[in-house]
Design an enzyme around this catalytic site. Sequence first.
Site, PDB file in Angstrom:
ATOM      1  N   GLU A 156       7.690   4.514 -58.800  1.00 45.86           N
ATOM      2  CA  GLU A 156       6.483   4.968 -58.118  1.00 45.86           C
ATOM      3  C   GLU A 156       6.673   4.972 -56.599  1.00 45.86           C
ATOM      4  O   GLU A 156       6.025   5.724 -55.895  1.00 45.86           O
ATOM      5  CB  GLU A 156       5.301   4.049 -58.459  1.00 45.86           C
ATOM      6  CG  GLU A 156       4.916   4.064 -59.923  1.00 45.86           C
ATOM      7  CD  GLU A 156       3.962   2.927 -60.282  1.00 45.86           C
ATOM      8  OE1 GLU A 156       3.226   3.093 -61.248  1.00 45.86           O
ATOM      9  OE2 GLU A 156       3.963   1.885 -59.604  1.00 45.86           O
ATOM     10  N   ASP A 160      -1.288   7.658 -69.220  1.00 40.74           N
ATOM     11  CA  ASP A 160      -1.454   7.520 -70.679  1.00 40.74           C
ATOM     12  C   ASP A 160      -2.928   7.278 -70.956  1.00 40.74           C
ATOM     13  O   ASP A 160      -3.716   7.066 -70.039  1.00 40.74           O
ATOM     14  CB  ASP A 160      -0.604   6.348 -71.194  1.00 40.74           C
ATOM     15  CG  ASP A 160      -0.957   5.037 -70.494  1.00 40.74           C
ATOM     16  OD1 ASP A 160      -0.298   4.726 -69.497  1.00 40.74           O
ATOM     17  OD2 ASP A 160      -1.931   4.372 -70.885  1.00 40.74           O
TER      18      ASP A 160
HETATM   19  N1  SAH Z   1       7.462   0.023 -69.803  1.00 40.43           N
HETATM   20  C1  SAH Z   1       7.331  -0.257 -68.412  1.00 40.43           C
HETATM   21  C2  SAH Z   1       6.309  -1.318 -68.246  1.00 40.43           C
HETATM   22  C3  SAH Z   1       5.182  -0.783 -67.542  1.00 40.43           C
HETATM   23  S1  SAH Z   1       3.832  -1.851 -67.571  1.00 40.43           S
HETATM   24  C4  SAH Z   1       8.648  -0.655 -67.856  1.00 40.43           C
HETATM   25  O1  SAH Z   1       9.554  -0.798 -68.630  1.00 40.43           O
HETATM   26  O2  SAH Z   1       8.779  -0.820 -66.638  1.00 40.43           O
HETATM   27  C5  SAH Z   1       2.633  -0.709 -67.080  1.00 40.43           C
HETATM   28  C6  SAH Z   1       2.466  -0.464 -65.618  1.00 40.43           C
HETATM   29  O3  SAH Z   1       1.697   0.711 -65.456  1.00 40.43           O
HETATM   30  C7  SAH Z   1       1.705  -1.560 -64.906  1.00 40.43           C
HETATM   31  O4  SAH Z   1       2.123  -1.651 -63.577  1.00 40.43           O
HETATM   32  C8  SAH Z   1       0.246  -1.112 -65.033  1.00 40.43           C
HETATM   33  O5  SAH Z   1      -0.488  -1.340 -63.856  1.00 40.43           O
HETATM   34  C9  SAH Z   1       0.323   0.397 -65.303  1.00 40.43           C
HETATM   35  N2  SAH Z   1      -0.291   0.895 -66.561  1.00 40.43           N
HETATM   36  C10 SAH Z   1      -0.193   2.196 -66.950  1.00 40.43           C
HETATM   37  N3  SAH Z   1      -0.769   2.365 -68.139  1.00 40.43           N
HETATM   38  C11 SAH Z   1      -1.288   1.172 -68.521  1.00 40.43           C
HETATM   39  C12 SAH Z   1      -1.986   0.723 -69.687  1.00 40.43           C
HETATM   40  N4  SAH Z   1      -2.240   1.548 -70.706  1.00 40.43           N
HETATM   41  N5  SAH Z   1      -2.341  -0.589 -69.763  1.00 40.43           N
HETATM   42  C13 SAH Z   1      -2.054  -1.424 -68.748  1.00 40.43           C
HETATM   43  N6  SAH Z   1      -1.364  -1.062 -67.629  1.00 40.43           N
HETATM   44  C14 SAH Z   1      -0.980   0.226 -67.509  1.00 40.43           C
END
Ligand code: SAH
Length: 250
Positions: A13, A217
Amino acid sequence: MKPVAIMGAMQEELAGLKQALQGLHTVKLGSRQVTTGTWHGHPVVLALSHIGKVAAATTATALIERFDVTEVIFTGVAGGLAPGVNVGDMVVATEFLQHDMDASPLFPPMEVPLYGRAHFPTDVRLTQSLTKAAQDILKNPGQWLDLDVLHELHVQSPKVHAGLVVSGDRFVSTSGESKALQQRLPKALAVEMEGAAVAQVCFDYGVPFAAVRTVSDRADDSATHDFARFIHEVAGRYSLALIGTWLGQR
Ligand code: SAH
């Protein structure tokens, strides 16, 4: 001139933002790498918070203490909750709440103990100016990224929403959990994992705070399908466009 702090949770990001800065200088704060520089003539401190409320709160605190920043802006992605908050839209937070805070029965569910409140507002003026920048970007998204990518991700006529964003230390990725959150918090537009923590720190220090999240998402059973692609090909470009446009309009 004091700098403005720009925070994001994930490397993808913030990568583009780092390239846009001039006169880069890297500082280590604990295990955080912080980059200082200027953009459109404004001093900026860029920090990767990492994921979750604790990481975000400690990063925000370190930035405020070390750099005496004028404002804190968080940019990143979130899961859409309310109907009509679709993948590719942008959500500007007017207030935050920790959906997983629960010290009941001693305090009402979601109230942060000893603050007497569950909701932490963002700064009105800062939020208005970021909303304008977000609207300008979504008027012509093709200026910032490949429209074919948006079509492949089923993004049609993306919109800007403003309202409540909720945070918790959970990646919400089942339809059941998403529905339960919507029922409990019908005003919540989106869910993520950092904003409410930064809002609380900024509230403590009296530092203006604003946050803009691109919807990656729908926080449902398909939340992980296109997540990585979205982060790489859309979210970073929107963050770059947003902060660049906003600083240019200041
Ligand atoms: N799979 C990712 C993990 C991302 S965690 C990795 O491997 O790096 C999700 C990140 O996106 C967090 O910073 C959160 O703030 C945001 N986010 C996006 N969609 C989300 C959701 N459905 N629930 C919670 N956080 C979400």
